[in-house]
Structure formats: C-alpha cells, structure tokens
Design an enzyme around this catalytic site. Sequence first.
Site, PDB file in Angstrom:
ATOM      1  N   ASP A 192       0.916  -1.181  -0.100  1.00 14.68           N
ATOM      2  CA  ASP A 192      -0.084  -0.008  -0.103  1.00 14.68           C
ATOM      3  C   ASP A 192       0.713   1.310  -0.052  1.00 14.68           C
ATOM      4  OD1 ASP A 192       0.904  -0.347   2.499  1.00 14.68           O
ATOM      5  OD2 ASP A 192      -0.852   0.562   3.509  1.00 14.68           O
TER       6      ASP A 192
ATOM      7  N   ASP B  62       6.837   1.051   1.813  1.00 11.94           N
ATOM      8  CA  ASP B  62       6.389   0.131   0.719  1.00 11.94           C
ATOM      9  C   ASP B  62       7.235   0.317  -0.499  1.00 11.94           C
ATOM     10  OD1 ASP B  62       3.632  -1.064   1.716  1.00 11.94           O
ATOM     11  OD2 ASP B  62       3.727   0.799   2.138  1.00 11.94           O
TER      12      ASP B  62
ATOM     13  N   ASN C 299      -2.450   2.994   3.479  1.00  7.61           N
ATOM     14  CA  ASN C 299      -1.878   4.193   3.751  1.00  7.61           C
ATOM     15  C   ASN C 299      -2.585   5.170   3.368  1.00  7.61           C
ATOM     16  OD1 ASN C 299       0.364   3.581   5.582  1.00  7.61           O
ATOM     17  ND2 ASN C 299       1.445   2.782   3.683  1.00  7.61           N
TER      18      ASN C 299
ATOM     19  N   THR D  58       2.835  -6.231   3.007  1.00 13.04           N
ATOM     20  CA  THR D  58       3.418  -4.965   3.893  1.00 13.04           C
ATOM     21  C   THR D  58       2.298  -3.943   3.960  1.00 13.04           C
ATOM     22  OG1 THR D  58       4.133  -4.011   1.978  1.00 13.04           O
ATOM     23  CG2 THR D  58       5.768  -5.145   2.947  1.00 13.04           C
TER      24      THR D  58
ATOM     25  N   PHE E  15      -0.636  -0.656  12.596  1.00  8.43           N
ATOM     26  CA  PHE E  15      -1.398  -0.065  11.647  1.00  8.43           C
ATOM     27  C   PHE E  15      -2.057  -0.994  10.640  1.00  8.43           C
ATOM     28  CE2 PHE E  15      -2.044   1.678   7.238  1.00  8.43           C
ATOM     29  CZ  PHE E  15      -3.027   2.780   7.407  1.00  8.43           C
ATOM     30  N   ASN E  16      -1.068  -1.843  10.366  1.00 11.38           N
ATOM     31  CA  ASN E  16      -1.591  -2.715   9.266  1.00 11.38           C
ATOM     32  C   ASN E  16      -2.585  -3.746   9.887  1.00 11.38           C
ATOM     33  OD1 ASN E  16      -0.090  -1.405   7.249  1.00 11.38           O
ATOM     34  ND2 ASN E  16       1.832  -2.974   7.409  1.00 11.38           N
TER      35      ASN E  16
ATOM     36  N   HIS F 268       9.936   0.492   8.017  1.00 16.52           N
ATOM     37  CA  HIS F 268       9.165  -0.974   8.396  1.00 16.52           C
ATOM     38  C   HIS F 268       9.074  -2.058   7.288  1.00 16.52           C
ATOM     39  CE1 HIS F 268       7.379   1.125  11.576  1.00 16.52           C
ATOM     40  NE2 HIS F 268       7.198   2.163  10.827  1.00 16.52           N
ATOM     41  N   ASP F 269       8.616  -1.602   6.091  1.00 12.27           N
ATOM     42  CA  ASP F 269       8.285  -2.697   5.156  1.00 12.27           C
ATOM     43  C   ASP F 269       9.630  -3.377   4.438  1.00 12.27           C
ATOM     44  OD1 ASP F 269       5.549  -1.948   5.684  1.00 12.27           O
ATOM     45  OD2 ASP F 269       5.259  -0.869   4.045  1.00 12.27           O
TER      46      ASP F 269
HETATM   47  C1  BDR Z   1       3.113   0.103   8.509  1.00 13.14           C
HETATM   48  O1  BDR Z   1       2.143   0.875   8.339  1.00 13.14           O
HETATM   49  C2  BDR Z   1       2.327   1.722   7.176  1.00 13.14           C
HETATM   50  O2  BDR Z   1       2.055   3.341   7.534  1.00 13.14           O
HETATM   51  C3  BDR Z   1       3.551   1.424   6.718  1.00 13.14           C
HETATM   52  O3  BDR Z   1       3.645   1.430   5.280  1.00 13.14           O
HETATM   53  C4  BDR Z   1       3.997   0.158   7.370  1.00 13.14           C
HETATM   54  O4  BDR Z   1       3.411  -0.849   6.323  1.00 13.14           O
HETATM   55  C5  BDR Z   1       3.858   0.343   9.905  1.00 13.14           C
HETATM   56  O5  BDR Z   1       2.927   0.217  10.955  1.00 13.14           O
HETATM   57 CA    CA Z   2       2.999  -0.472   4.259  1.00 18.79          CA
END
Ligand code: BDR
Ligand code: CA
Length: 324
Positions: A23, A28, A52, A138, A179-180, A253-254
């Site tokens: 996303d 990503d 996102n 991701t 978040f994810n 993160h991703d």
């Molecule tokens: C995740 O949430 C999104 O903001 C980032 O792309 C990542 O996948 C981190 O919490």
């Molecule tokens: Ca992401």
Amino acid sequence: MTPAPASRAGGPGAPVRVLLDVDPGHDDALAILVAAGLPGLEIAAITTVGGNQTLEKVTRNALAVATVAGLETVVAAGCDRPLVTGAVLTDPETHGASGLDGPELPEPTVRLDPRHGVDVIVETVMAAEPGTVTLVPTGPLTNIATALRRQPAIADRVAEVVLMGGGYSKGNVTPAAEFNIYTDPEAAHIVFSAPWRVTMVGLDLTHQALATPDVHQRFRAMGTRAGRFVVDMLDFFGPAYRAKQGFDSPPVHDVCALVRAVAPDIVTVRPGHVDVELHGQHTRGMTVTDLRGREGRDLDHLVATELDVPRFWDLVTGAVARLP
Ligand code: BDR
Ligand code: CA
C-alpha cells in the site's frame, strides 16, 4: 503445527520469487525499489491494497515506483477496504495526501493488469511450483485473507508468508495495535490462523531499521534517479515521522519484511504464537504474542526480534545503487 524449515523447493541458490502485496506508502515504495535491485530476486507480481491511502492512490504510486525501478512485472489492484469495518483508515499525516508525498511521481509506463489483485495472488501461487513463491504483505492483510478464502490451497503452495505488521510489545495506532493489523484485524486473524508459515516482522524489529542521516547520505551520494527518488521520499517521510511519532529518524518498516524473506540471517526470529485481538475495547488489532509456549500451545509462527543493522543497510543501499 511447528514452523516448516526455511528451505525452498528450488533448493539453495535457486532464485527467490516474491509477491509483494503493498500500500505505497514510503516504506512500501522503498521495499519495491530494493526488491527490484536485488540480484537473484524475482518479483512474481505486485498487488495493491487500500491502507496508507485509498486503493486508487496507492495503485497509482505502485505503478510510478515500478516505473522508477524499471520493472516490467504485473501490477494489479486488490481490495479497497477492510473485510468488515467499512472504509479504509489511511494515514495522510505520515504518507501525505497522495500516499507518497515528496518525490515527483513519473507518469507510469508500467500498465495496470486488468485482473483483480486477489485473482493475481491466487493464479500466481497456483501456477508456480509448490514452495517457490514467498508472499510479502506490507499493508493491511485484506487481499491475502481474501485469496485464502477464494483458494485455500494456496496455503500449501506458498513457500512462506513474511509480513510487516503487529509487534509483541507495542503498537503505533493505539498502544496495543500496529497500523496494518489495526486496519483489518479480521483479515489478519485469517492469515495468522491459516496452515502456512507466517513470520511476523513487527514494530519491535522495524524500529531498529532507522533511516539515519548517515543512511540518507548514502542514498544522496548515489547520484542516480532511484537514489534521488529515495532521498525525496525520506525528505518527506523523516519530518512526518518526527512530527507524528517523535522519531529522530524514520523506520523503514516494510523493507524489513522483504529483507527477512530474501536474506533471512539479517533478521533474527524466534518461534512464537500470534493471536489477533478482535474484540478488546482498548486492544482491538493487537497481535497477542506468546514467545514462551508454556501452556502447551504450538509455537507455530516466527516472530522477528533482532536486526543486523549494518548488513541491513548495506543490502538496502546496495540494491538501490544497482537501479538506474
Ligand atoms: C506500517 O504502516 C504503514 O504506515 C507502513 O507502510 C507500514 O506498512 C507500519 O505500521
Ligand atoms: Ca505499508
């Protein structure tokens, strides 16, 4: 169920094939660029999911990033909202109104595949030799959960699922939830409950992957289009992350999930068991993680705990440096 060993059907040295479910989103986008620049890695497909930003925006971004990377891979749009809870959450504070604010996005030369992203996931996995495709989600897990419902046999056929999401000690949307997972907890529950090997690359790991000024400088020194693209992304993502989450440098993160999938020894994992909290008033979307296994529960997932930071950034910058 005990996690299967990390072998691939193609054997050692066989090209790794990854399907990126994304996303984009700055991190990503960096994961896509790194995947594109890694020798010996084949991108089986890129599928997008609302997260996102809206599905329309993240798909546009994925096509633009694939164009910057010089990819010719399939890019297909998947689900636009979580399974149960209405509209997608989105995070414009972190990723901007476009979902990828900062760099100028080129007009995509990569064409959108007309198939639904979920169909692309199912067809890609079912058409491949068993054990040769690794799923690297991701974003919210809506596409992957829907693919499992549509064709449960994919669980036996993928090599593994290495996802960015969750965490065993913290959240980032709420104190408990990342978040994810928070965006689509029901989908996450389906993915963690399926009979395949899932590695959770969560916040405890990804907060070690900080794009510090030194890292920033390594991208700047490349002097390539891709290097400049990453610098422009970090110039937006860094201050946004500082303002919203209080980080000096932003965590990518991703990219950590991708790196675990292709270079497993850079990311240390422990066996664990992850349940996704679906009902808690304060804990919905929490990945409740058992690393102890003292109650006779199977430690059937892998949980990322420690990042080899220097090797991580060498691999990431080395991959981007290979792009035009
Ligand atoms: C995740 O949430 C999104 O903001 C980032 O792309 C990542 O996948 C981190 O919490
Ligand atoms: Ca992401």
